[in-house]
Motif scaffolding. Structure first.
Motif, PDB file in Angstrom:
ATOM      1  N   MET A  47       0.830  -1.195   0.000  1.00 21.55           N
ATOM      2  CA  MET A  47       0.000   0.000   0.000  1.00 21.55           C
ATOM      3  C   MET A  47       0.873   1.256   0.000  1.00 21.55           C
ATOM      4  O   MET A  47       1.813   1.349   0.772  1.00 21.55           O
ATOM      5  N   MET A  50      -3.955   5.527   1.020  1.00 25.43           N
ATOM      6  CA  MET A  50      -5.348   5.063   1.072  1.00 25.43           C
ATOM      7  C   MET A  50      -6.187   6.031   1.884  1.00 25.43           C
ATOM      8  O   MET A  50      -5.659   6.849   2.631  1.00 25.43           O
ATOM      9  N   ASP A  51      -7.507   5.911   1.736  1.00 26.97           N
ATOM     10  CA  ASP A  51      -8.402   6.672   2.589  1.00 26.97           C
ATOM     11  C   ASP A  51      -8.220   6.204   4.027  1.00 26.97           C
ATOM     12  O   ASP A  51      -8.017   5.017   4.286  1.00 26.97           O
ATOM     13  N   VAL A  54     -10.232   3.107   5.719  1.00 27.06           N
ATOM     14  CA  VAL A  54     -10.181   1.731   5.222  1.00 27.06           C
ATOM     15  C   VAL A  54      -9.534   0.872   6.317  1.00 27.06           C
ATOM     16  O   VAL A  54      -8.560   1.287   6.936  1.00 27.06           O
ATOM     17  N   ASP A  55     -10.097  -0.302   6.559  1.00 29.25           N
ATOM     18  CA  ASP A  55      -9.542  -1.177   7.590  1.00 29.25           C
ATOM     19  C   ASP A  55      -8.443  -2.056   7.020  1.00 29.25           C
ATOM     20  O   ASP A  55      -8.573  -2.617   5.942  1.00 29.25           O
ATOM     21  N   LEU A  56      -7.366  -2.199   7.795  1.00 28.67           N
ATOM     22  CA  LEU A  56      -6.277  -3.078   7.392  1.00 28.67           C
ATOM     23  C   LEU A  56      -6.127  -4.170   8.431  1.00 28.67           C
ATOM     24  O   LEU A  56      -5.992  -3.893   9.619  1.00 28.67           O
ATOM     25  N   THR A  57      -6.168  -5.420   8.009  1.00 31.76           N
ATOM     26  CA  THR A  57      -5.847  -6.514   8.906  1.00 31.76           C
ATOM     27  C   THR A  57      -4.740  -7.337   8.272  1.00 31.76           C
ATOM     28  O   THR A  57      -4.689  -7.505   7.056  1.00 31.76           O
ATOM     29  N   ALA A  58      -3.835  -7.814   9.125  1.00 33.06           N
ATOM     30  CA  ALA A  58      -2.768  -8.674   8.627  1.00 33.06           C
ATOM     31  C   ALA A  58      -3.143 -10.109   8.928  1.00 33.06           C
ATOM     32  O   ALA A  58      -3.682 -10.404   9.983  1.00 33.06           O
ATOM     33  N   SER A  81      -1.686  -8.541   3.655  1.00 36.08           N
ATOM     34  CA  SER A  81      -2.521  -7.453   4.156  1.00 36.08           C
ATOM     35  C   SER A  81      -3.888  -7.551   3.499  1.00 36.08           C
ATOM     36  O   SER A  81      -3.990  -7.809   2.309  1.00 36.08           O
ATOM     37  N   PHE A  83      -7.302  -5.356   3.000  1.00 34.90           N
ATOM     38  CA  PHE A  83      -7.939  -4.047   3.109  1.00 34.90           C
ATOM     39  C   PHE A  83      -9.437  -4.216   2.898  1.00 34.90           C
ATOM     40  O   PHE A  83      -9.866  -4.806   1.915  1.00 34.90           O
ATOM     41  N   ASN A  86     -15.296  -0.845   5.244  1.00 32.19           N
ATOM     42  CA  ASN A  86     -16.453  -1.033   6.123  1.00 32.19           C
ATOM     43  C   ASN A  86     -17.314   0.223   6.204  1.00 32.19           C
ATOM     44  O   ASN A  86     -18.172   0.335   7.071  1.00 32.19           O
ATOM     45  N   ARG A  92     -10.765   4.526  -1.622  1.00 29.72           N
ATOM     46  CA  ARG A  92      -9.632   4.240  -2.499  1.00 29.72           C
ATOM     47  C   ARG A  92      -8.430   3.662  -1.746  1.00 29.72           C
ATOM     48  O   ARG A  92      -8.083   4.117  -0.659  1.00 29.72           O
TER      49      ARG A  92
ATOM     50  N   GLU B 158      -9.428  12.995   6.120  1.00 30.11           N
ATOM     51  CA  GLU B 158      -8.206  12.277   6.501  1.00 30.11           C
ATOM     52  C   GLU B 158      -7.748  11.357   5.374  1.00 30.11           C
ATOM     53  O   GLU B 158      -8.563  10.750   4.689  1.00 30.11           O
ATOM     54  N   TYR B 159      -6.442  11.254   5.210  1.00 36.81           N
ATOM     55  CA  TYR B 159      -5.895  10.364   4.187  1.00 36.81           C
ATOM     56  C   TYR B 159      -4.568   9.815   4.677  1.00 36.81           C
ATOM     57  O   TYR B 159      -3.832  10.491   5.386  1.00 36.81           O
ATOM     58  N   ILE B 160      -4.282   8.556   4.291  1.00 39.20           N
ATOM     59  CA  ILE B 160      -3.058   7.911   4.755  1.00 39.20           C
ATOM     60  C   ILE B 160      -2.086   7.717   3.602  1.00 39.20           C
ATOM     61  O   ILE B 160      -2.468   7.267   2.519  1.00 39.20           O
ATOM     62  N   ALA B 180      -1.935   2.219  10.003  1.00 40.20           N
ATOM     63  CA  ALA B 180      -2.864   1.960   8.911  1.00 40.20           C
ATOM     64  C   ALA B 180      -3.970   1.075   9.457  1.00 40.20           C
ATOM     65  O   ALA B 180      -3.697   0.056  10.080  1.00 40.20           O
ATOM     66  N   GLY B 181      -5.220   1.430   9.232  1.00 36.78           N
ATOM     67  CA  GLY B 181      -6.333   0.658   9.763  1.00 36.78           C
ATOM     68  C   GLY B 181      -6.565   0.968  11.232  1.00 36.78           C
ATOM     69  O   GLY B 181      -6.143   1.993  11.730  1.00 36.78           O
ATOM     70  N   HIS B 186      -1.798  -5.027  13.524  1.00 35.41           N
ATOM     71  CA  HIS B 186      -2.037  -5.383  12.132  1.00 35.41           C
ATOM     72  C   HIS B 186      -1.262  -4.475  11.187  1.00 35.41           C
ATOM     73  O   HIS B 186      -0.796  -4.894  10.136  1.00 35.41           O
ATOM     74  N   LEU B 189       2.302  -5.951  11.316  1.00 33.23           N
ATOM     75  CA  LEU B 189       2.394  -7.262  10.679  1.00 33.23           C
ATOM     76  C   LEU B 189       2.126  -7.156   9.188  1.00 33.23           C
ATOM     77  O   LEU B 189       2.676  -7.908   8.395  1.00 33.23           O
ATOM     78  N   GLY B 190       1.300  -6.226   8.807  1.00 32.38           N
ATOM     79  CA  GLY B 190       0.991  -6.016   7.397  1.00 32.38           C
ATOM     80  C   GLY B 190       2.107  -5.314   6.657  1.00 32.38           C
ATOM     81  O   GLY B 190       1.979  -5.030   5.472  1.00 32.38           O
ATOM     82  N   GLU B 192       3.162  -2.356   6.973  1.00 30.10           N
ATOM     83  CA  GLU B 192       3.011  -0.921   6.760  1.00 30.10           C
ATOM     84  C   GLU B 192       3.665  -0.146   7.886  1.00 30.10           C
ATOM     85  O   GLU B 192       4.228   0.914   7.669  1.00 30.10           O
TER      86      GLU B 192
END
Lengths: 235, 227
Positions: A47, A50-51, A54-58, A81, A83, A86, A92, B158-160, B180-181, B186, B189-190, B192
């Motif tokens: 990534m 992103m907005d 947005v949810d990120l889970t690993a 990852s 994304f 929700n 995006r 907001e923006y990442i 992130a998220g 996460h 681990l992801g 990021e």
């Protein structure tokens, strides 16, 4: 403040996810607009922006043990990852591969595609990642002992260093080692010398990969090991 | 000063055409070709006002101590600029405003722009970005460069943006180091880890690729230098 930035050479996605591959072949990156409830799986650290909501889970790359196997043998990372949007509006996510080069999207329709180590970038729900034995021939030709098997129904994004060339193989075809990126299940790999003994080792081609069967293969126009081989004598 | 960007986005070069009396300031080492009657002045700050303190600050932000000023002598002249890494460029016109630029992305600007020092706080230490940024102030044209393509993101809310992908942003945006998220675990681990979260209304320009990700991909293939 004005910017004369226009989008150059963009390709709209036609598969399950909506978005665009932008940045031309030299520096492809992917904009995905996730609809509410939609998810996208990418390799780690893919990534770039992103907005914020947005949810990120690993998650382990397909379970702990197969994740480990893919990390050590498949050249991919232990985690992936995920994304998820929700919210109730389109959101995006922009992702990219670490090396410059082209990214392509392949929409699988209950199909299988084999990817070389490191080529996998992202996929939509419905695509299953697996590892399969590629054989010693693949290993000797510097293509890796294992290959990544992507199957199911959905979009899969893969990339390479340089541009991607597609070739429909019927019979046999020769590819230089470390240039193969992806191939369809109807194709199998064999190893051989590029020419005779002399031209193989003095002509700079050495061993090449012979692909046999029926199906599409994808080849990258450059390779990282080629760049490194050119850089090494200079330092 | 007229700017033309050629061969975008893979191998961009900036062609700058200057009228007599106009001056273009560029990062040292950026010039690749120019007209024969172009006069170059090298200073540590703005033309005719060398300031050692500002130069020292610029060194901290990863730029070189010197800036080159290009001025055609009696007739219009042109100068081409390029960068070490392959990638895209953008030209922006500032209208009495501030632009925060990731050091290393600055390429050239009109003489009327003041190149300052944009302290963003110690938080940037953790973001994978540099601690020191450039602050471009005033009115005039600016050329920025990147590794990979450049895409603008209009932030409203907001923006990442992942660390290492920022080229520049409006001063109207506030940025903080975040995850992130929803979960720190996460986010790490992801892969990021820490990311930059922009808040407010304005534009942030991102580079599609990150030199810090390409380097580790290449280095395992390189042989150690024989001392």
């Amino acid at each position: 403040m004005n910017s004369e930035q226009e989008d150059l050479h963009e390709v709209a996605l036609k598969g399950h996810l909506s978005g665009k591959i932008r940045g031309s072949q030299a520096f492809s990156y992917v904009d995905i607009d996730l609809e509410p409830g939609e998810s996208l799986t990418t390799e780690t650290d893919a990534m770039s922006s992103m907005d914020a909501d947005v949810d990120l889970t690993a998650a382990f790359n397909g379970g702990f043990f197969s994740g480990l196997a893919r990390k050590f043998f498949g050249g991919e990372s232990l985690f992936i990852s995920r994304f998820t949007n929700n919210t109730d509006q389109s959101r995006r996510v922009t992702f990219v591969q670490p090396n410059p080069g082209e990214i392509r999207c392949k929409t699988l329709n209950d199909e299988t595609l084999y990817l070389q180590p490191g080529a996998y970038l992202a996929s939509s729900d419905g695509v299953k990642l697996g590892l399969s034995w590629a054989g010693f021939i693949s290993f000797i030709s510097r293509e890796g002992l294992f290959r990544l098997k992507v199957s199911g129904t959905g979009d899969v994004f893969y990339g390479a260093y340089g541009a991607l060339l597609e070739k429909e193989v019927d019979g046999e075809y020769i590819v230089d080692t470390s240039h193969l990126v992806a191939y369809e299940p109807g194709v199998s790999l064999k190893l051989q010398l590029a020419g005779g003994l002399f031209s193989s080792f003095f002509g700079g081609e050495g061993l090449v990969t012979r692909v046999e069967g029926q199906g599409k293969i994808v080849v990258q126009s450059r390779s990282i090991s080629g760049l490194a081989g050119w850089l090494n004598p200079k330092f | 000063m007229n700017i033309e960007l050629l061969h975008r986005p893979g191998n961009t070069a900036a062609k700058v055409t200057l009228q007599p009396g106009e001056t273009c300031t560029a990062e040292s080492g950026a010039m690749i070709a120019m007209s024969g009657h172009m006069e170059i002045t090298t200073t540590t700050h703005k033309k005719k006002s060398g300031s050692l303190l500002k130069a020292v600050k610029r060194v901290f932000s990863g730029e070189s101590i010197f800036l080159n000023h290009f001025e055609p002598t009696d007739k219009p002249g042109e100068v081409f600029f390029g960068t070490d890494l392959a990638g895209d460029m953008i030209d922006l016109t500032l209208d009495n405003e501030n632009l925060i630029v990731q050091s290393g992305s600055f390429l050239a600007c009109e003489d009327s722009i003041d190149i300052g020092f944009g302290w963003q706080g110690f938080k940037t230490l953790f973001s994978g970005e540099r601690v020191f940024w450039l602050n471009l102030k005033g009115s005039g044209k600016v050329v920025l460069s990147s590794f990979g393509a450049i895409y603008p993101v209009e932030v409203d809310g907001e923006y990442i943006v992942d660390g290492g992908h920022i080229v520049a942003f409006n001063e109207t945006l506030d940025f903080s180091i975040s995850k992130a998220g929803k979960s720190w675990i996460h986010s790490f681990l992801g892969g990021e880890g820490l990311v930059c979260k922009f808040k407010g209304k304005g534009t942030v320009w991102c580079q599609s690729h990150n030199p810090g990700s390409f380097g580790p991909l290449l280095t395992p293939n390189l042989r150690a230098r024989k001392a």
